[in-house]
Design an enzyme around this catalytic site. Structure first.
Site, PDB file in Angstrom:
ATOM      1  N   HIS A  50     -69.126 -57.465  -3.151  1.00 43.01           N
ATOM      2  CA  HIS A  50     -69.517 -56.079  -3.640  1.00 43.01           C
ATOM      3  C   HIS A  50     -69.121 -55.467  -4.845  1.00 43.01           C
ATOM      4  O   HIS A  50     -69.144 -54.282  -4.974  1.00 43.01           O
ATOM      5  CB  HIS A  50     -69.233 -55.043  -2.363  1.00 43.01           C
ATOM      6  CG  HIS A  50     -69.942 -55.148  -1.134  1.00 43.01           C
ATOM      7  ND1 HIS A  50     -69.645 -56.300  -0.215  1.00 43.01           N
ATOM      8  CD2 HIS A  50     -70.918 -54.499  -0.577  1.00 43.01           C
ATOM      9  CE1 HIS A  50     -70.574 -55.957   0.824  1.00 43.01           C
ATOM     10  NE2 HIS A  50     -71.414 -55.104   0.590  1.00 43.01           N
TER      11      HIS A  50
ATOM     12  N   HIS B 276     -75.114 -57.298  -2.874  1.00 42.80           N
ATOM     13  CA  HIS B 276     -75.733 -56.079  -2.483  1.00 42.80           C
ATOM     14  C   HIS B 276     -76.258 -55.384  -3.715  1.00 42.80           C
ATOM     15  O   HIS B 276     -75.432 -54.903  -4.577  1.00 42.80           O
ATOM     16  CB  HIS B 276     -74.521 -55.165  -1.763  1.00 42.80           C
ATOM     17  CG  HIS B 276     -75.001 -54.047  -0.770  1.00 42.80           C
ATOM     18  ND1 HIS B 276     -75.971 -53.170  -1.207  1.00 42.80           N
ATOM     19  CD2 HIS B 276     -74.544 -53.763   0.460  1.00 42.80           C
ATOM     20  CE1 HIS B 276     -76.540 -52.451  -0.164  1.00 42.80           C
ATOM     21  NE2 HIS B 276     -75.574 -52.634   0.726  1.00 42.80           N
TER      22      HIS B 276
ATOM     23  N   HIS C  62     -81.563 -57.435   5.453  1.00 41.22           N
ATOM     24  CA  HIS C  62     -80.926 -56.245   5.211  1.00 41.22           C
ATOM     25  C   HIS C  62     -81.693 -54.914   4.585  1.00 41.22           C
ATOM     26  O   HIS C  62     -81.900 -55.093   3.549  1.00 41.22           O
ATOM     27  CB  HIS C  62     -79.670 -56.548   4.591  1.00 41.22           C
ATOM     28  CG  HIS C  62     -78.600 -55.495   4.769  1.00 41.22           C
ATOM     29  ND1 HIS C  62     -78.539 -54.335   4.111  1.00 41.22           N
ATOM     30  CD2 HIS C  62     -77.263 -55.400   5.637  1.00 41.22           C
ATOM     31  CE1 HIS C  62     -77.465 -53.622   4.257  1.00 41.22           C
ATOM     32  NE2 HIS C  62     -76.904 -54.044   5.393  1.00 41.22           N
TER      33      HIS C  62
ATOM     34  N   GLU D 124     -78.443 -55.974  10.490  1.00 46.38           N
ATOM     35  CA  GLU D 124     -78.756 -54.725   9.968  1.00 46.38           C
ATOM     36  C   GLU D 124     -80.294 -55.025   9.043  1.00 46.38           C
ATOM     37  O   GLU D 124     -80.505 -54.217   7.985  1.00 46.38           O
ATOM     38  CB  GLU D 124     -77.873 -54.022   9.112  1.00 46.38           C
ATOM     39  CG  GLU D 124     -76.495 -53.847   9.546  1.00 46.38           C
ATOM     40  CD  GLU D 124     -75.346 -53.107   8.871  1.00 46.38           C
ATOM     41  OE1 GLU D 124     -74.901 -52.020   9.270  1.00 46.38           O
ATOM     42  OE2 GLU D 124     -75.204 -53.623   7.856  1.00 46.38           O
TER      43      GLU D 124
ATOM     44  N   CYS E 163     -70.340 -45.666   4.815  1.00 46.66           N
ATOM     45  CA  CYS E 163     -71.666 -45.475   3.851  1.00 46.66           C
ATOM     46  C   CYS E 163     -72.245 -44.205   4.275  1.00 46.66           C
ATOM     47  O   CYS E 163     -72.516 -43.453   3.190  1.00 46.66           O
ATOM     48  CB  CYS E 163     -72.431 -46.781   3.767  1.00 46.66           C
ATOM     49  SG  CYS E 163     -72.823 -47.264   5.338  1.00 46.66           S
TER      50      CYS E 163
HETATM   51 ZN   LIG Z   1     -74.656 -46.423   6.005  1.00 48.99          ZN
END
Ligand SMILES: [Zn+2]
Length: 603
Positions: A119, A167, A227, A279, A376
């Site tokens: 990340h 990401h 995702h 997710e 987040c």
């Molecule tokens: Zn979130």
């Protein structure tokens, strides 16, 4: 222009925070609460969790590998809100930046050794977005200099080669920094990150490369997959690159992916994401209400993407989805007191959640939590609400377009108007000219608003979904009045959505409704609603609805939940079942909840 997205071309031009001022009302109240409560709440938790201390060099380092990004999202929120806490926090961040611009509290000393999960570029993306927000609301300062140095470092390190980040978000951040500074290498870096994806650029992982959209090139994909937050952040950056480079093919590819995803992979609330494990989106029509994941951040990413597509094309469908998502996902994500948050947003909760005191380690979505290990969503809500006025209206050479009716003052060119409305509770929207001026005013008429009426200069006419337009010149005090039909509507799922077969939901205006049961209220597990016009109840400024439903009479279930005859309606007598707006659920303590109501045989 104080605006998070400022394309250099497109059908519509955004109007920023300097042009749109919200007044008390549905969104104005939430934006004010965010500025006064939620931003400080996030900062307190980030200090308590040690994530800010990481930048001061406190050891051992605390938090997940991406926790730096939460401080950056908070800084972005502070920038849009002109929050007095920003300079001091920016100084703390600046203290951790290395001489060549590198900045990360987790990977310093082992830079870029895990692009799949590290990340680092993702964190820069949020830092750069915060820097752009500060540049556009304040001008150059410590935060903007830190962001520019980081962006320059990224360009030096990654311009050549094949690497990218697991990401996405760096793509749209770099394009926005290009728009804000005119420095072309930021756009070129973003373009290369987009084109590298799917070649592939990253290692295979147990979730598969689709998890981070590295399974195929962006131009070849048919639908959003993997995702959800990653997919939609990437798509937002792709739109930005396409717009700035004039790449029509790339823009068309994202539009087609959006269309298919909305048609087959989106919940009634606008939520996206059906699988908890990774997710991710499910397959087409895999939309279970109780296992819906629908991360709050995914809905924010969806609004970011739809807003970009709206600006690029002027197509009202994008504003319609943004509205659905704002009212039923963003507004749901934060409690009425601004101090707790949903991470997942299922459409059915079968068992009341157990209240907790502190951090939620398993954010399944039964009860809002003040904080998460992965925080987040709270910070994403904070930065989105802080910049929300920028999503309300746009402009063209000939006038303004109001996409989201909410009390506000809007100024552009010669036009200055005041919007007055009780929306979403009431369907009347009045736009009053504050000054004289020329220009066309367009008001969005949502797809559900069949039979809307527009009154202009004493003339009333029916207006179809799309945009209701009226031309000036306007004199001070002139009014334009739109009336949207607000009768509650029953909504039925496509037959291919297997998990919802035999059910229906109720919507009113832009709001999705749900049944909620707290404490000793009747349980919701065994019921069948009658599809008849719901009764409205006005309670403290909120419209609640009542439908007739037979509830299970408390009979013992059979020993085996399958039989050789179709099951009928529950045996209980019809009673009134109260429905509340989905965004308000979970504010009265642990509860069960369902959006989709079985309507039983023969309905
Ligand atoms: Zn979130």
């Amino acid at each position: 222009m104080a605006n998070p997205v400022l394309p250099s071309s497109g059908v519509l031009s955004p109007l920023g925070l300097d042009a749109v001022r919200l007044s008390p009302g549905f969104w104005g109240d939430r934006v004010a609460l965010n500025r006064e409560v939620t931003i400080a709440h996030c900062q307190e938790w980030e200090e308590r969790e040690g994530w800010i201390g990481n930048f001061r060099g406190e050891r051992p380092r605390r938090g997940r590998e991406f926790s730096d990004s939460e401080i950056y999202k908070l800084l972005e929120a502070m920038a849009w809100a002109d929050h007095p806490g920003l300079p001091a926090l920016a100084e703390i961040v600046a203290g951790a930046q290395e001489g060549d611009g590198y900045l990360n509290t987790r990977w310093t000393g082992s830079r870029y050794t895990d692009l799949e999960w590290g990340h680092e570029l993702y964190c820069y993306g949020h830092l750069i977005q915060a820097g752009v927000a500060r540049l556009r609301t304040h001008g150059e300062d410590t935060l903007t200099r830190v962001a520019v140095r980081a962006a320059d470092h990224v360009c030096r390190r990654f311009m050549e080669g094949t690497q990218t980040c697991g990401h996405p978000v760096i793509e749209m951040a770099l394009v926005e920094l290009y728009r804000a500074t005119g420095t072309e290498r930021y756009l070129e870096m973003a373009r290369r990150f987009v084109e590298r994806r799917g070649l592939p650029a990253l290692a295979d992982i147990p979730f598969g490369r689709a998890y981070y959209q590295d399974d195929q090139p962006v131009r070849q994909a048919q639908v959003f997959r993997g995702h959800v937050v990653r997919a939609l952040y990437l798509a937002s950056g792709v739109v930005d690159v396409a717009v700035e480079t004039g790449d029509e093919e790339l823009l068309k590819a994202v539009e087609a992916q959006w269309e298919r995803t909305v048609a087959r992979r989106t919940h009634l609330t606008g939520g996206m994401g059906s699988r908890h494990a990774d997710e991710s989106f499910g397959e087409d029509y895999e939309l279970p209400p109780d296992r819906a994941y629908n991360e709050t951040c995914a809905s924010i990413a969806s609004v970011m993407l739809s807003h970009r597509l709206l600006l690029a094309t002027g197509d009202v469908r994008y504003a319609d989805l943004a509205e659905r998502t704002l009212y039923n996902m963003l507004a749901t994500g934060v409690a009425l007191d601004g101090r707790s948050f949903f991470y997942a947003n299922p459409l059915q909760v079968r068992v009341p959640a157990v209240p907790l005191d502190g951090v939620n380690h398993a954010p399944e979505g039964g009860l809002r939590s003040p904080w998460f290990d992965v925080a987040c969503c709270p910070n994403n809500i904070a930065r989105t609400l802080a910049s929300l006025p920028a999503y309300v209206a746009t402009a063209t050479a000939d006038g303004i377009q109001i996409h989201h009716p909410t009390p506000a003052e809007i100024r552009h060119g010669e036009l200055a108007v005041k919007v007055e409305t009780g929306y979403p509770w009431d369907g009347a929207v009045t736009v009053r000219a504050l000054t004289g001026g020329r220009g066309r005013i367009a008001l969005r008429v949502p797809a559900w608003a069949k039979g809307a009426r527009l009154t202009h200069r004493g003339e009333v006419r029916e207006v179809a979904p799309g945009y209701a337009v009226a031309d000036g010149p306007w004199r001070t005090g002139d009014e334009l009045r739109l009336e949207l039909p607000m009768a509650p509507r029953w909504t039925f799922p496509d037959r291919r959505v297997d998990a919802l077969r035999g059910s229906a939901a109720v919507e009113r205006g832009p709001l999705v409704y749900c049944a909620e049961s707290v404490a000793d209220e009747p349980p919701l597990g065994d019921l069948a609603a009658r599809v008849a016009p719901p009764v409205e109840h006005h309670v403290d400024g909120v419209v609640e609805l009542e439908v007739a439903a037979s509830l299970g009479g408390g009979s013992e279930p059979p020993g085996w939940p399958y039989g050789h005859e179709p099951d009928g309606r529950p045996s209980g007598a019809d009673a009134g079942l109260r429905l509340v707006p989905y965004h308000r659920w979970g504010n009265r303590g642990p509860a069960t909840m369902r959006v989709w109501l079985p309507v039983g045989a023969g309905e």
